[in-house]
Design a protein around this motif. Structure first.
Motif, PDB file in Angstrom:
ATOM      1  N   PRO A   1      34.486  44.649  41.863  1.00  0.00           N
ATOM      2  CA  PRO A   1      35.168  45.239  43.021  1.00  0.00           C
ATOM      3  C   PRO A   1      36.520  45.828  42.642  1.00  0.00           C
ATOM      4  O   PRO A   1      37.197  45.346  41.727  1.00  0.00           O
ATOM      5  CB  PRO A   1      35.317  44.052  43.986  1.00  0.00           C
ATOM      6  CG  PRO A   1      34.284  43.070  43.554  1.00  0.00           C
ATOM      7  CD  PRO A   1      34.145  43.231  42.077  1.00  0.00           C
ATOM      8  N   THR A   2      36.922  46.850  43.360  1.00  0.00           N
ATOM      9  CA  THR A   2      38.242  47.439  43.163  1.00  0.00           C
ATOM     10  C   THR A   2      39.318  46.393  43.434  1.00  0.00           C
ATOM     11  O   THR A   2      39.254  45.655  44.409  1.00  0.00           O
ATOM     12  CB  THR A   2      38.441  48.640  44.094  1.00  0.00           C
ATOM     13  OG1 THR A   2      37.433  49.625  43.809  1.00  0.00           O
ATOM     14  CG2 THR A   2      39.822  49.253  43.918  1.00  0.00           C
ATOM     15  N   GLY A   3      40.297  46.339  42.563  1.00  0.00           N
ATOM     16  CA  GLY A   3      41.362  45.352  42.687  1.00  0.00           C
ATOM     17  C   GLY A   3      41.131  44.095  41.876  1.00  0.00           C
ATOM     18  O   GLY A   3      41.959  43.171  41.909  1.00  0.00           O
ATOM     19  N   THR A   4      40.044  44.062  41.109  1.00  0.00           N
ATOM     20  CA  THR A   4      39.744  42.871  40.308  1.00  0.00           C
ATOM     21  C   THR A   4      40.712  42.717  39.147  1.00  0.00           C
ATOM     22  O   THR A   4      41.181  41.611  38.861  1.00  0.00           O
ATOM     23  CB  THR A   4      38.307  42.938  39.768  1.00  0.00           C
ATOM     24  OG1 THR A   4      37.396  42.933  40.864  1.00  0.00           O
ATOM     25  CG2 THR A   4      38.001  41.755  38.855  1.00  0.00           C
ATOM     26  N   PHE A   5      41.020  43.820  38.468  1.00  0.00           N
ATOM     27  CA  PHE A   5      41.842  43.750  37.265  1.00  0.00           C
ATOM     28  C   PHE A   5      43.324  43.910  37.597  1.00  0.00           C
ATOM     29  O   PHE A   5      43.713  44.717  38.443  1.00  0.00           O
ATOM     30  CB  PHE A   5      41.429  44.834  36.268  1.00  0.00           C
ATOM     31  CG  PHE A   5      40.022  44.695  35.768  1.00  0.00           C
ATOM     32  CD1 PHE A   5      39.464  43.444  35.548  1.00  0.00           C
ATOM     33  CD2 PHE A   5      39.230  45.817  35.528  1.00  0.00           C
ATOM     34  CE1 PHE A   5      38.162  43.304  35.083  1.00  0.00           C
ATOM     35  CE2 PHE A   5      37.936  45.688  35.060  1.00  0.00           C
ATOM     36  CZ  PHE A   5      37.400  44.421  34.845  1.00  0.00           C
ATOM     37  N   ALA A   6      44.144  43.106  36.894  1.00  0.00           N
ATOM     38  CA  ALA A   6      45.609  43.183  37.008  1.00  0.00           C
ATOM     39  C   ALA A   6      46.098  42.933  38.425  1.00  0.00           C
ATOM     40  O   ALA A   6      47.085  43.510  38.862  1.00  0.00           O
ATOM     41  CB  ALA A   6      46.115  44.527  36.497  1.00  0.00           C
ATOM     42  N   ALA A   7      45.416  42.078  39.142  1.00  0.00           N
ATOM     43  CA  ALA A   7      45.804  41.773  40.516  1.00  0.00           C
ATOM     44  C   ALA A   7      47.019  40.844  40.536  1.00  0.00           C
ATOM     45  O   ALA A   7      47.177  40.002  39.650  1.00  0.00           O
ATOM     46  CB  ALA A   7      44.642  41.134  41.264  1.00  0.00           C
ATOM     47  N   PRO A   8      47.889  40.973  41.541  1.00  0.00           N
ATOM     48  CA  PRO A   8      49.034  40.053  41.667  1.00  0.00           C
ATOM     49  C   PRO A   8      48.567  38.603  41.727  1.00  0.00           C
ATOM     50  O   PRO A   8      47.576  38.286  42.392  1.00  0.00           O
ATOM     51  CB  PRO A   8      49.693  40.481  42.987  1.00  0.00           C
ATOM     52  CG  PRO A   8      49.263  41.898  43.188  1.00  0.00           C
ATOM     53  CD  PRO A   8      47.882  41.992  42.616  1.00  0.00           C
ATOM     54  N   GLY A   9      49.263  37.745  41.015  1.00  0.00           N
ATOM     55  CA  GLY A   9      48.916  36.324  40.995  1.00  0.00           C
ATOM     56  C   GLY A   9      48.027  35.925  39.846  1.00  0.00           C
ATOM     57  O   GLY A   9      47.885  34.731  39.556  1.00  0.00           O
ATOM     58  N   GLN A  10      47.386  36.904  39.190  1.00  0.00           N
ATOM     59  CA  GLN A  10      46.633  36.578  37.980  1.00  0.00           C
ATOM     60  C   GLN A  10      47.608  36.293  36.848  1.00  0.00           C
ATOM     61  O   GLN A  10      48.753  36.722  36.858  1.00  0.00           O
ATOM     62  CB  GLN A  10      45.702  37.729  37.593  1.00  0.00           C
ATOM     63  CG  GLN A  10      44.545  37.952  38.539  1.00  0.00           C
ATOM     64  CD  GLN A  10      43.609  39.055  38.060  1.00  0.00           C
ATOM     65  OE1 GLN A  10      43.784  39.610  36.966  1.00  0.00           O
ATOM     66  NE2 GLN A  10      42.605  39.377  38.868  1.00  0.00           N
ATOM     67  N   GLY A  11      47.130  35.588  35.840  1.00  0.00           N
ATOM     68  CA  GLY A  11      47.973  35.260  34.700  1.00  0.00           C
ATOM     69  C   GLY A  11      47.478  34.017  34.019  1.00  0.00           C
ATOM     70  O   GLY A  11      46.264  33.819  33.873  1.00  0.00           O
ATOM     71  N   ILE A  12      48.399  33.157  33.628  1.00  0.00           N
ATOM     72  CA  ILE A  12      48.010  31.955  32.889  1.00  0.00           C
ATOM     73  C   ILE A  12      48.917  30.794  33.276  1.00  0.00           C
ATOM     74  O   ILE A  12      50.113  30.969  33.534  1.00  0.00           O
ATOM     75  CB  ILE A  12      48.058  32.201  31.367  1.00  0.00           C
ATOM     76  CG1 ILE A  12      47.334  31.085  30.612  1.00  0.00           C
ATOM     77  CG2 ILE A  12      49.486  32.382  30.869  1.00  0.00           C
ATOM     78  CD1 ILE A  12      46.986  31.437  29.178  1.00  0.00           C
ATOM     79  N   SER A  13      48.314  29.639  33.350  1.00  0.00           N
ATOM     80  CA  SER A  13      49.036  28.411  33.665  1.00  0.00           C
ATOM     81  C   SER A  13      48.731  27.404  32.579  1.00  0.00           C
ATOM     82  O   SER A  13      47.556  27.139  32.276  1.00  0.00           O
ATOM     83  CB  SER A  13      48.605  27.879  35.033  1.00  0.00           C
ATOM     84  OG  SER A  13      49.308  26.709  35.373  1.00  0.00           O
ATOM     85  N   GLU A  14      49.795  26.847  31.959  1.00  0.00           N
ATOM     86  CA  GLU A  14      49.629  25.940  30.819  1.00  0.00           C
ATOM     87  C   GLU A  14      50.170  24.562  31.154  1.00  0.00           C
ATOM     88  O   GLU A  14      51.199  24.440  31.825  1.00  0.00           O
ATOM     89  CB  GLU A  14      50.407  26.464  29.604  1.00  0.00           C
ATOM     90  CG  GLU A  14      50.233  27.921  29.290  1.00  0.00           C
ATOM     91  CD  GLU A  14      51.356  28.429  28.404  1.00  0.00           C
ATOM     92  OE1 GLU A  14      52.043  27.612  27.758  1.00  0.00           O
ATOM     93  OE2 GLU A  14      51.580  29.644  28.379  1.00  0.00           O
TER      94      GLU A  14
END
Length: 825
Positions: free
Chosen positions: A378-391
């Motif tokens: 779906p459109t908006g899947t990549f580089a969406a706000p809130g994506q990233g990494i949690s360690e």
């Protein structure tokens, strides 16, 4: 001084050591270890992106910055208690008696991570006479600092002391984005001290302390603008390009540092007649919560970048040493135990501007959406706000060492010393990281194959998306289709893959947590280290010595998102499957990780840890003490094997070992009083540092033969102080100058070449000055200035996150000045 854990004069201590006394510290307006470097030859202190990222260097070398798992090579001890991280040692200095800086490996006596040197702070004990002081300072940038200390007897065997301090100053950096001021000071602390001496042979000292740092610190600013600068501006973003000494930035995230240090220690000394038994027990806590703007622009490329750590440490030292000195044999034996529990975490998430930023980097705002359509998401899947990494990580570290030292006084002038220690270090580590970066989880090899296959078939009039078209072609021309498959596979795995531009934008690929079925997350290190020394008194005023010493630091684990399985257990390679025949054209390469079913898309090998660091130093020294003049001359050759360091990649720090680094050096320092009341002091360090062997700095990068970053070849210090009287007033005027020569900012040759275009320097020429008077009633007033001539240099530099070709860094602190009022009683 107690550099060898035995009271002795500086002249009679055959060790390369500098001692700074309390009066000099007070008059020079030294407030923390960052300031101390202006008084000590061969010591350099650098502050990084946060207050806790402070690194101590002795003879050019040290580490521990930017990675919670990388333990420092310079050990910091306060009243004999080891501070395991720099964040636990940077608070305002307590009521000091002296500071000792020992150069070279000290592993045989100091037990833990002293492979390069030791900074030992000794505070004033409670007194059996009532006394104390109050002090207040005011200065530019709104400085207001207050300190109070009182000591008093309770009984004839019990004395107590209580001290506290508050240190506040406005920031000197203006944020054009948020309007905030950064690089401020906001610190306070309290310290209680109890001395119990039930008899002349027994002494106990109990110390409890708490201090807190809550500061908007520390800034990084643009040094070299890369090609991404135009993209940031095109999206309405702001930053201050290539003007670090404007002390202006444009952020959307306010940098913050909250550090709490607390602890309690108990030292007992019992005179047994033949020797003294000493026990030092300590428990310490260090909690850090920090954040900063990782892209250093006003764009919301990242919404969150926070780090937290909690460290609880218990240490126990027991030492028995012979009483007196000068006997046929003077000896020391002892043991050291260390138990630390560390928890840390980091969260780094994309912001609202990150997706448009990717489109700008790709040269087409619709490119990301077009790729989503091809990938079938779906459109908006990549580089969406809130994506990233949690360690989240944890490290349990226990270590113990036993040590002994014997001084054989062969004659009244010749002494042979032999020291030995054995250390065992165990670490059990856990790192879990969850990546929600959808783009970083995409198999671009597979998509590149599919896109190329579609193009090649279309050239033959075949529609890959139409089974009625592709099925008969494959069935009717299997040999031709096999050729097309291999051609598409070669394209997908080569430079012509149509999606290669996206690889550099896959910042946070899936992470392999550990321990797992292949990796146990454990390191077990041990080392036996030696010190051998001959010291000879040529005359009552002149001593010479020669020594050989080794040092050791255990493995350091990377507790971050850049911790990756080594190549010995992981071979990278994403699988490629033909979408028509379902034939596996390229399987995941065989490796223990793949066999265990742990491989995931884009999982790449790297390092989990830096191997143990070993040091050896050959040293010759001459010490002279005369009526008005004293000097020390030291010549040394230092070799570090497997020197532990960090290398910045596009999204974090990886660990590496320099196979061999060596430094030949000459150090000289002196104190001279040519006239009554006039005191001159100075020092010089000359180094010839080189990476003898560092072939694995990065993929295809060998920096063997290169000068290490941050290690200057020259360092000078010159100070003067004049004490005089004006009527019934005691007065003084003092000044000091510190010069640290230029040195490379970065080890990576390409990054260093990029930074060289900006013409920046690391060379420091700091001049500090103070003048004061003291009345007969012990009231004193002093005027002071640090960095009086407002020297400008760059403290450190690093490639910018998600901005290829851009280099960021930190300018030094500008001139500060003020007045201090002091009352002793």
């Amino acid at each position: 001084m107690t550099a060898s854990k035995r009271a002795a004069t500086l002249q009679d201590t055959p060790v390369a050591v500098s001692v700074v006394e309390a009066q000099e510290i007070e008059r020079a307006e030294i407030q923390d270890l960052l300031d101390l470097q202006t008084l000590v030859p061969s010591l350099v202190v650098r502050q990084g992106q946060t207050s806790g990222n402070t690194t101590f260097y002795i003879r050019g070398f040290g580490n521990g910055q930017n990675a919670i798992g990388l333990e420092p090579s310079v050990g910091v001890f306060i009243d004999g208690v080891y501070r395991s991280r720099s964040a636990a040692a940077i608070s305002d200095l307590p009521n000091l008696t002296r500071v000792e800086v020992l150069r070279g490996p000290q592993s045989t006596l100091f037990g833990k991570n002293a492979s390069v040197g030791v900074i030992s702070l000794v505070t004033r004990k409670p007194q059996f006479e009532f006394g104390g002081h109050v002090e207040s300072s005011f200065g530019n940038y709104g400085l207001h600092r207050f300190e109070a200390y009182v000591t008093s007897p309770v009984t004839n065997t019990l004395a107590v002391a209580l001290g506290g301090n508050v240190n506040r100053r406005d920031g000197y950096v203006e944020d054009l984005g948020t309007g905030e001021k950064y690089n401020e000071r906001n610190r306070w602390g309290i310290r209680g001290d109890i001395l119990w001496q039930p008899s002349s042979d027994v002494v106990f000292r109990l110390i409890a302390d708490y201090d807190k740092i809550d500061e908007n610190c520390c800034i990084i600013t643009n040094l070299v603008e890369g090609p991404t600068g135009a993209s940031i501006r095109a999206l309405g973003g702001r930053f201050v390009p290539e003007d670090p000494f404007s002390y202006q930035v444009a952020y959307d995230i306010v940098p913050s540092n909250r550090i709490e240090n607390y602890g309690i220690s108990l030292q007992g000394d019992i005179d047994l007649g033949f020797g003294t038994l000493t026990s030092i027990s300590a428990y310490r806590g260090n909690d850090v919560d920090s954040g900063f703007d990782p892209d250093a622009t006003s764009l919301k490329l990242f919404s969150t970048n926070t780090s937290q750590s909690q460290i609880k440490t218990f240490t126990q030292e027991i030492r028995l040493q012979s009483n007196g000195t000068g006997k046929l044999v003077d000896w020391t034996i002892g043991g050291f135990y260390f138990d630390e529990r560390l928890k840390s975490g980091n969260d780094l998430f994309y912001g609202a501007d990150y997706r448009p930023y990717l489109g700008a980097l790709l040269g087409n705002p619709t490119q990301v959406a077009a790729f989503e359509a091809f990938a079938g998401v779906p459109t908006g899947t990549f580089a969406a706000p809130g994506q990233g990494i949690s360690e989240r990580s944890r490290q349990d570290n226990t270590a113990w060492s036993i040590f002994g030292n014997i001084d054989l006084n062969i004659t009244g002038r010749l002494t042979a010393s032999i020291g030995i220690s054995h250390t065992e270090d165990r670490k059990d580590v856990m790192v879990n990281a969850l990546s929600t970066d959808a783009l970083a989880a995409v198999n671009l090899d597979q998509l590149g194959y599919t896109a190329t296959l579609r193009t090649l078939l279309a050239q033959r009039g075949v529609n890959l998306q139409n089974p009625a078209s592709v099925g008969p072609f494959v069935a009717g021309a299997p040999a031709i289709y096999a050729q097309i498959q291999q051609q598409a596979l070669a394209t997908a795995l080569g430079a012509a893959n149509p999606f290669n531009a996206l690889r550099a934008l896959q910042f946070f690929p899936p992470f392999l947590n550990f321990p797992n079925s292949v990796e146990d997350g454990r390191s077990r290190d041990n080392s036996t280290d030696f010190t051998v020394r001959l010291a000879y008194k040529l005359t009552d005023q002149l001593n010479v010595y020669a020594s050989y010493a080794t040092g050791f630091k255990a493995s350091s684990w990377n507790l971050s998102r850049q911790s990756r399985p080594p190549t010995a257990i992981l071979v990278s390679g994403n699988p490629v499957v033909d979408p028509v025949s379902r034939q596996v054209l390229r399987p995941t390469p065989s490796s223990p990780i793949a066999t265990a079913g742990l491989y995931s898309i884009n999982l790449a090998p790297g390092t989990r840890l830096a191997s143990p660091e070993d040091v050896e130093v050959y040293e010759l020294g001459v010490k002279g003490t005369f009526d008005r003049f004293a000097f020390t001359l030291t010549v040394f050759n230092q070799t570090l094997k497997n020197f532990q360091t960090t290398v910045f990649t596009q999204n974090g720090f990886v660990f590496a070992n320099a196979a061999k680094q060596s430094t030949f050096g000459v150090e000289v320092d002196f104190r001279w009083s040519p006239l009554e009341g006039l005191f001159l002091s100075g020092g010089a360090t000359f180094l010839d540092p080189v990476y003898d062997s560092f072939p694995n700095f990065g993929p295809g990068i060998d920096i063997s033969g290169q000068q290490p970053q941050g290690v200057a070849e020259t360092q000078f210090m010159l100070g003067s102080s004049y004490n005089f009287s004006i009527g019934r007033l005691d007065a003084f005027v003092r000044a000091d100058w510190q010069h640290i020569g230029n040195s490379p900012f970065l080890d990576d040759p390409k990054e260093a070449a990029t930074l060289a275009t900006g013409g920046y320097t690391r060379e420091q020429n700091l001049v500090n000055m103070s003048v004061g008077i003291k009345t007969a009633s012990s009231i004193s007033v002093s005027l002071w200035a640090r960095n009086l001539l407002d020297d400008q240099y760059i403290a450190f530099a690093s490639p910018a996150l998600a901005q290829a070709g851009t280099i960021n860094g930190a300018p030094n602190q500008p001139r500060t000045f003020g007045v201090t009022l002091h009352k002793s009683f």
